[in-house]
Design a protein around this motif. Structure first.
Motif, short mmCIF file in Angstrom:
data_model
loop_
_atom_site.label_atom_id
_atom_site.label_comp_id
_atom_site.label_asym_id
_atom_site.label_seq_id
_atom_site.Cartn_x
_atom_site.Cartn_y
_atom_site.Cartn_z
N GLY A 235 -2.86 -2.15 11.14
CA GLY A 235 -1.54 -2.73 10.22
C GLY A 235 -2.48 -4.10 9.55
O GLY A 235 -2.37 -4.68 8.91
N ARG A 236 -3.77 -4.47 10.33
CA ARG A 236 -4.29 -5.25 9.38
C ARG A 236 -5.51 -4.94 8.53
O ARG A 236 -6.09 -4.34 9.29
N ILE A 237 -5.32 -5.83 7.55
CA ILE A 237 -6.77 -5.43 6.59
C ILE A 237 -8.12 -6.42 6.69
O ILE A 237 -7.49 -7.74 6.82
N GLN A 371 4.97 4.03 1.50
CA GLN A 371 4.74 4.29 2.88
C GLN A 371 3.85 3.47 4.05
O GLN A 371 4.22 3.93 5.25
N SER A 372 2.12 3.48 3.76
CA SER A 372 1.22 2.77 4.73
C SER A 372 0.59 1.64 3.25
O SER A 372 -0.02 1.83 2.40
N LYS A 373 -0.19 0.83 4.44
CA LYS A 373 -0.71 0.12 3.62
C LYS A 373 -2.25 1.02 3.15
O LYS A 373 -2.34 0.14 2.01
N LEU A 374 -2.69 1.11 3.78
CA LEU A 374 -4.09 2.43 3.04
C LEU A 374 -3.30 3.18 1.63
O LEU A 374 -4.16 3.15 0.93
N THR A 375 -2.07 3.93 1.35
CA THR A 375 -1.68 3.86 0.80
C THR A 375 -1.43 2.81 -0.92
O THR A 375 -1.61 3.09 -1.94
N LEU A 376 -0.86 2.00 -0.19
CA LEU A 376 -0.69 0.71 -1.42
C LEU A 376 -1.46 0.10 -1.80
O LEU A 376 -1.48 -0.62 -2.52
N ILE A 377 -2.64 0.04 -0.66
CA ILE A 377 -3.99 -0.33 -1.52
C ILE A 377 -4.50 1.21 -2.70
O ILE A 377 -5.04 -0.17 -3.85
N LEU A 378 -4.22 1.67 -2.06
CA LEU A 378 -4.84 2.83 -3.38
C LEU A 378 -4.28 3.38 -4.59
O LEU A 378 -3.89 4.31 -4.65
N LYS A 379 -3.14 2.25 -4.50
CA LYS A 379 -1.98 2.93 -5.45
C LYS A 379 -2.24 2.87 -6.72
O LYS A 379 -1.71 3.74 -7.54
N GLU A 509 3.62 -8.45 12.67
CA GLU A 509 2.24 -9.13 11.80
C GLU A 509 3.60 -10.53 11.55
O GLU A 509 2.73 -11.48 11.37
N GLN A 510 4.50 -10.37 11.15
CA GLN A 510 5.38 -11.68 10.67
C GLN A 510 5.58 -12.78 11.82
O GLN A 510 5.78 -14.10 11.58
N LEU A 511 5.41 -12.07 13.65
CA LEU A 511 5.50 -13.12 14.78
C LEU A 511 4.23 -14.04 14.01
O LEU A 511 4.20 -14.98 14.79
N LEU A 512 2.64 -13.00 14.21
CA LEU A 512 1.54 -13.88 14.03
C LEU A 512 1.89 -14.66 13.09
O LEU A 512 0.74 -16.61 13.19
#
Length: 585
Positions: A235-237, A371-379, A509-512
């Motif tokens: 979940g981290r980039i 649906q996922s960060k991978l597909t978000l980045i490859l939008k 992610e929100q907590l950090l």
């Protein structure tokens, strides 16, 4: 006299029958002995050929190959496309040879590739527990490469047409994915393709100067090549070319995805290109798994950006994506939370990727790229009318990996909505090859998007960016915002455990982020408190102002602690829930 003769004759007949039985027994013993000798010799021949394992199953596979060996067809190019003439998506598979680890386990080669078909031969026993047979699962793809195929051949029919495509400029997008189970050779394949891409890009840019292909075409004198490499892990980039710095995915006012903080490095030669690739790969996250001593546990994305040297506007982009190795949950035997959540996140993102590629191949009105960060980045690879994609699925041939291999082939087969015909059926009659069809999915979204209109809008923006006049440079940069709630898709195979893991990543992610903000604010308050202490130790002391400000600071600190605690409790509850579900998983 007659009676005496009969008494002598009876033992003679009995003796003859006994001798005949002994001869038959001896003959059977010799046959068994010879069969053992032949079996040992055949086993030795198999070992010498690099294919150890059960002789009976190897024989069954060999007979199947002899029967179907004439079905292989030559590979063909289609007008510069990596797939069919009208396809924007190419799906191919590559089988690797048996490795030393598999030979030591006495595995045999259980996969046959006869372009364009790949067949998995799963070893089975009938209900009597003795009789052996094979269960054949066959799939057909745009290109199928066997263990004797070179990486150069794979490149020629998959990535090379895309390199020529992006070098044409005009706002196009191209993406190459490498997918497969852990240890199937996908990173090896992608590394070889990256080397060829480096050489081919600069060669093509040089050729374009002479060919004068028109406005927007990329060449050495009007284009610079920039490289950015990052990974998605848990979940981290993380930026692999900038000390693994954490990055954030944002969206600008035009709906374009922006990776905040990502560093780009220019490459003017193939050697500089490859040096950047190697530096990024050395920083990638790997862990030992059951299948591989050093397995890639992150999605690695190498973006090759073609930019105008003056305005820095993006002319085209090529993404080389080495996906994390897929694994079944039952195969992750180191039952710690990091490995469990890691595997779940990988499987969830691969599922989202498959649905996005299927959506664009089937001209769907909705692409679930959130649906996922991978597909978000490859939008932009999913929403542009000028996007082309190649998927390379790698296969392990070992007989103990047939379940994994069938799953890989099913994944690759389901990616392409427009199915390819059966290579074993010359006519249009029903195919004896198993065509794996994915069930209908129910899509749940809060807001439906007309992707067709959205694609046109994006492509117009891209073309306008390339051909804009200087006065457009004065436009303000659109405000960047974080993404909202991701798309939710009900999918067979996405268990309650996977859903909890995704919630866990989001809460983490929100907590950090909140914890980091509180630390920064606390540091500022400490500095201010030091100044307050100094003010009350000198002359002209204003005790009332000191007490009032100190009370405000303490109140703010209390609120910060309560806010962090408010995030911490649901996070710990999710940790407990993940632990409980992992025991049932």
């Amino acid at each position: 006299m007659g009676r005496k003769s009969l008494l002598h004759a009876a033992p003679d007949q009995t003796r003859l029958r006994i001798e005949a039985m002994e001869e038959e027994r001896s003959r059977r013993r010799n046959q068994i002995k010879q069969a053992r000798v032949d079996r040992a010799a055949e086993e030795q021949r198999n070992i010498s050929a690099g294919n150890p394992g059960d002789v009976d199953f190897i024989g069954l596979v060999s007979r199947w190959r002899e029967e179907h060996g004439g079905m292989a067809r030559p590979h063909q190019h289609h007008d510069g496309r990596c797939g069919g003439k009208n396809d924007n998506i190419c799906v191919c598979i590559r089988k690797r040879p048996l490795n030393e680890k598999e030979r030591k386990k006495k595995e045999h080669d259980a996969v046959t590739v006869l372009h364009p078909t790949a067949t998995v031969h799963s070893a089975k026993l009938r209900v009597d527990g003795i009789t052996k047979y094979l269960d054949h699962n066959s799939f057909r793809f745009d290109h199928s490469f066997d263990e004797d195929s070179t990486t150069e051949q794979v490149y020629q029919y998959t990535a090379k047409p895309l390199v020529r495509y992006v070098c044409g400029g005009k706002g196009v997008r191209a993406t190459v994915f490498a997918y497969g189970q852990t240890g199937s050779g996908k990173t090896y394949t992608m590394s070889g393709i990256q080397k060829m891409v480096a050489e081919d890009i600069f060669e093509t840019l040089t050729d374009n100067i002479l060919e004068e292909e028109g406005i927007g075409s990329c060449s050495c004198d009007n284009t610079t090549i920039s490289i950015a490499i990052f990974e998605i892990y848990g979940g981290r980039i993380q930026d692999l070319l900038n000390e693994r710095n954490r990055l954030k995915v944002l969206e600008d006012g035009r709906g374009e995805v922006v990776i905040s903080g990502l560093e780009e490095f220019e490459a003017s030669t193939p050697e500089e290109f490859l040096a950047l690739i190697e530096a990024g790969q050395n920083n990638r996250t790997t862990h030992a798994t059951e299948a591989n001593d050093e397995s890639s546990r992150s999605h690695s994305i190498c973006q090759v950006l073609f930019r105008d040297p003056t305005s820095r506007r993006l002319k085209s982009k090529l993404s080389l994506v080495d996906l994390a190795g897929s694994e079944r949950g039952s195969d992750t035997k180191s039952h710690n939370r990091q490995r469990r959540t890691e595997s779940s996140d990988i499987n969830t993102s691969l599922l989202a990727l498959k649905e996005c590629i299927r959506a664009i191949d089937g001209d769907s009105r909705h692409v679930p790229y959130r649906q996922s960060k991978l597909t978000l980045i490859l939008k932009d690879s999913f929403t542009s009318n000028y996007a082309r994609t190649a998927m390379i699925a790698t296969l392990a041939p070992g007989s103990l990996s047939t379940d994994h291999t069938v799953n890989t082939l099913r994944y690759a087969d389901r990616i392409k909505e427009k199915k390819i015909g059966d290579s074993f059926a010359p006519s249009q009659r029903r195919s004896p090859v198993r065509q794996q069809k994915s069930p209908m999915r129910k899509v749940i979204v809060e807001e439906k998007v007309n992707v067709k209109e959205h694609r046109d809008e994006i492509d117009e923006n891209v073309s306008d960016n390339i051909l804009q006049q200087d006065e457009d440079e004065k436009e303000e940069v659109p405000e960047l915002t974080e993404f909202g709630e991701p798309d939710r898709i009900e999918e067979q195979g996405q268990t309650e455990f996977d859903q909890v893991v995704q919630q866990l990543f989001e809460e983490e992610e929100q907590l950090l982020s909140l914890h980091m903000q509180s630390i920064q604010q606390n540091a500022e308050y400490i500095t201010e408190e030091n100044n307050l202490l100094e003010s009350v130790q000198g002359e002209n002391i204003d005790v009332d102002a000191y007490a009032l400000r100190l009370a405000e600071i303490l109140q703010h600190k209390t609120e910060m602690i309560q806010a962090v605690r408010g995030r911490l409790e649901p996070f710990r509850e999710l940790l407990r829930k993940e632990e409980e579900l992992s025991k049932k998983h």
